[in-house]
Enzyme design. Structure first.
Site, mmCIF file in Angstrom:
data_model
loop_
_atom_site.group_PDB
_atom_site.id
_atom_site.type_symbol
_atom_site.label_atom_id
_atom_site.label_comp_id
_atom_site.label_asym_id
_atom_site.label_seq_id
_atom_site.Cartn_x
_atom_site.Cartn_y
_atom_site.Cartn_z
ATOM 1 N N ASP A 21 0.831 -1.206 0.000
ATOM 2 C CA ASP A 21 0.000 0.000 0.000
ATOM 3 C C ASP A 21 0.869 1.260 0.000
ATOM 4 O OD1 ASP A 21 -2.411 1.319 -0.079
ATOM 5 O OD2 ASP A 21 -2.732 1.249 2.101
ATOM 6 N N ASN A 69 -10.987 -2.776 -5.171
ATOM 7 C CA ASN A 69 -10.291 -1.851 -6.074
ATOM 8 C C ASN A 69 -10.990 -1.702 -7.426
ATOM 9 O OD1 ASN A 69 -6.986 -2.826 -4.845
ATOM 10 N ND2 ASN A 69 -8.213 -1.053 -4.262
HETATM 11 C C1 IPE Z 1 -5.413 -2.791 -0.202
HETATM 12 O O1 IPE Z 1 -5.091 -1.458 -0.442
HETATM 13 C C2 IPE Z 1 -5.383 -3.553 -1.478
HETATM 14 C C3 IPE Z 1 -4.085 -3.650 -2.120
HETATM 15 C C4 IPE Z 1 -2.943 -3.283 -1.623
HETATM 16 C C5 IPE Z 1 -4.109 -4.228 -3.413
HETATM 17 P P1 IPE Z 1 -6.199 -0.330 -0.514
HETATM 18 O O2 IPE Z 1 -5.474 0.949 -0.569
HETATM 19 O O3 IPE Z 1 -7.147 -0.604 -1.607
HETATM 20 O O4 IPE Z 1 -6.933 -0.532 0.874
HETATM 21 P P2 IPE Z 1 -7.945 0.420 1.648
HETATM 22 O O5 IPE Z 1 -9.071 0.712 0.712
HETATM 23 O O6 IPE Z 1 -7.210 1.664 1.995
HETATM 24 O O7 IPE Z 1 -8.352 -0.360 2.851
HETATM 25 C C1 IPE Z 2 -1.727 0.186 -3.338
HETATM 26 O O1 IPE Z 2 -1.488 1.545 -3.385
HETATM 27 C C2 IPE Z 2 -1.872 -0.422 -4.701
HETATM 28 C C3 IPE Z 2 -3.245 -0.772 -5.064
HETATM 29 C C4 IPE Z 2 -4.260 -0.780 -4.245
HETATM 30 C C5 IPE Z 2 -3.470 -1.142 -6.446
HETATM 31 P P1 IPE Z 2 -2.668 2.588 -3.368
HETATM 32 O O2 IPE Z 2 -3.046 2.900 -4.770
HETATM 33 O O3 IPE Z 2 -3.778 2.133 -2.500
HETATM 34 O O4 IPE Z 2 -1.946 3.833 -2.714
HETATM 35 P P2 IPE Z 2 -2.555 4.858 -1.680
HETATM 36 O O5 IPE Z 2 -3.082 4.077 -0.517
HETATM 37 O O6 IPE Z 2 -3.621 5.619 -2.378
HETATM 38 O O7 IPE Z 2 -1.385 5.704 -1.306
HETATM 39 MG MG MG Z 3 -4.175 2.367 -0.505
#
Ligand code: IPE
Ligand code: IPE
Ligand code: MG
Length: 249
Positions: A21, A69
């Site tokens: 993340d 996602n």
């Molecule tokens: C969790 O990250 C899913 C992945 C890393 C693929 P998110 O950024 O989507 O999680 P939430 O929504 O903040 O819980």
């Molecule tokens: C995790 O990074 C990757 C995916 C969920 C695909 P994020 O895209 O959630 O990054 P933040 O949380 O917005 O920084």
């Molecule tokens: Mg995230």
């Protein structure tokens, strides 16, 4: 000195799972697009797979795209699906060279044909890899997986392939997409959030959790070693007392 030297190779976690993340925030802090963060995130996957191999970890599962996602802006979803194809095609020769076996968990039917095709091709080509198994969780969520398992168990009972009295914890484990993998010993989440976001709920029942504020694109080899060293400082008791564990050792 590298933290690799501090790792006790007799007690390395066999399976590490990572919630990668912080790509978006990493990009934003640099005035870049979210897609740039995801691209940099692929470079981290590469580094961490290599580091995990050095540490003699046998299974590495990375959460790349959750069921939830799919609710992101279509433009970001498209960029991510393209990025998977690009990264897989580009990395396959090195995966082969380094003995990395690719596997996938998740609802692959929802992926664009091109993405799914590239993944299946790479899974097939790397199936003989025996250094480390890299599991990509894509279009994955634990509740989806558990509901799917429940449906399949009900179906097997219905068809008299399974005796209802025989349904136990192992049955559920056998019907999950992770049936060929040991449970994760260590779960890492980068990016500062301390939540599980629908990842491996069943499988992490006894995993050690490690949270770090480091954004995924900044997470590299030494960060992984640091997490393993911290894991090795913990006592895993599985419900027993500390005294019991000590006498068993
Ligand atoms: C969790 O990250 C899913 C992945 C890393 C693929 P998110 O950024 O989507 O999680 P939430 O929504 O903040 O819980
Ligand atoms: C995790 O990074 C990757 C995916 C969920 C695909 P994020 O895209 O959630 O990054 P933040 O949380 O917005 O920084
Ligand atoms: Mg995230």
């Amino acid at each position: 000195m590298s933290l690799l030297d501090k790792i006790d190779f007799g007690r390395v976690p066999a399976h590490i799972a990572i919630i990668m993340d912080g790509n978006g925030r990493w990009a934003k802090s640099r005035g870049l697009e979210r897609a740039d963060g995801h691209r940099e995130g692929v470079a981290s996957v590469r580094k961490v797979v290599e580091a995990a191999s050095k540490a003699k970890v046998k299974y590495l599962t990375v959460y790349a795209f959750s069921t939830e996602n799919w609710n992101r802006p279509q433009e970001e979803i498209d960029a991510l699906m393209e990025l998977v194809v690009y990264a897989i095609v580009k990395e396959t020769p090195d995966l082969l060279k380094n003995g990395v076996r690719l596997q996938c968990i998740g609802d692959l039917k929802r992926l664009p044909e091109k993405t799914c095709g590239a993944l299946l091709d790479c899974i097939d080509k790397t199936s003989g890899g025996d250094t480390i198994t890299l599991v990509l969780a894509l279009s994955y969520s634990s509740r989806w997986e558990i509901a799917e398992a429940a449906r399949q168990i009900a179906e097997a009972v219905n068809r008299q392939k399974l005796d209802i009295e025989a349904v136990c914890e192992n049955t559920v484990t056998e019907y999950l997409t992770t049936r060929n993998l040991p449970d994760p010993d260590l779960l890492i989440r980068t990016g500062g959030e301390q939540r599980i976001s629908n990842f491996l709920l069943w499988q992490t029942a006894y995993a050690e959790f490690y949270f770090t504020d480091t954004f995924w694109p900044n997470f590299g080899e030494e960060n992984l070693f640091e997490a393993i060293v911290e894991y090795q400082r913990r006592e895993r008791r599985f419900g027993k007392t500390s005294e019991q564990i000590e006498s068993e050792n």
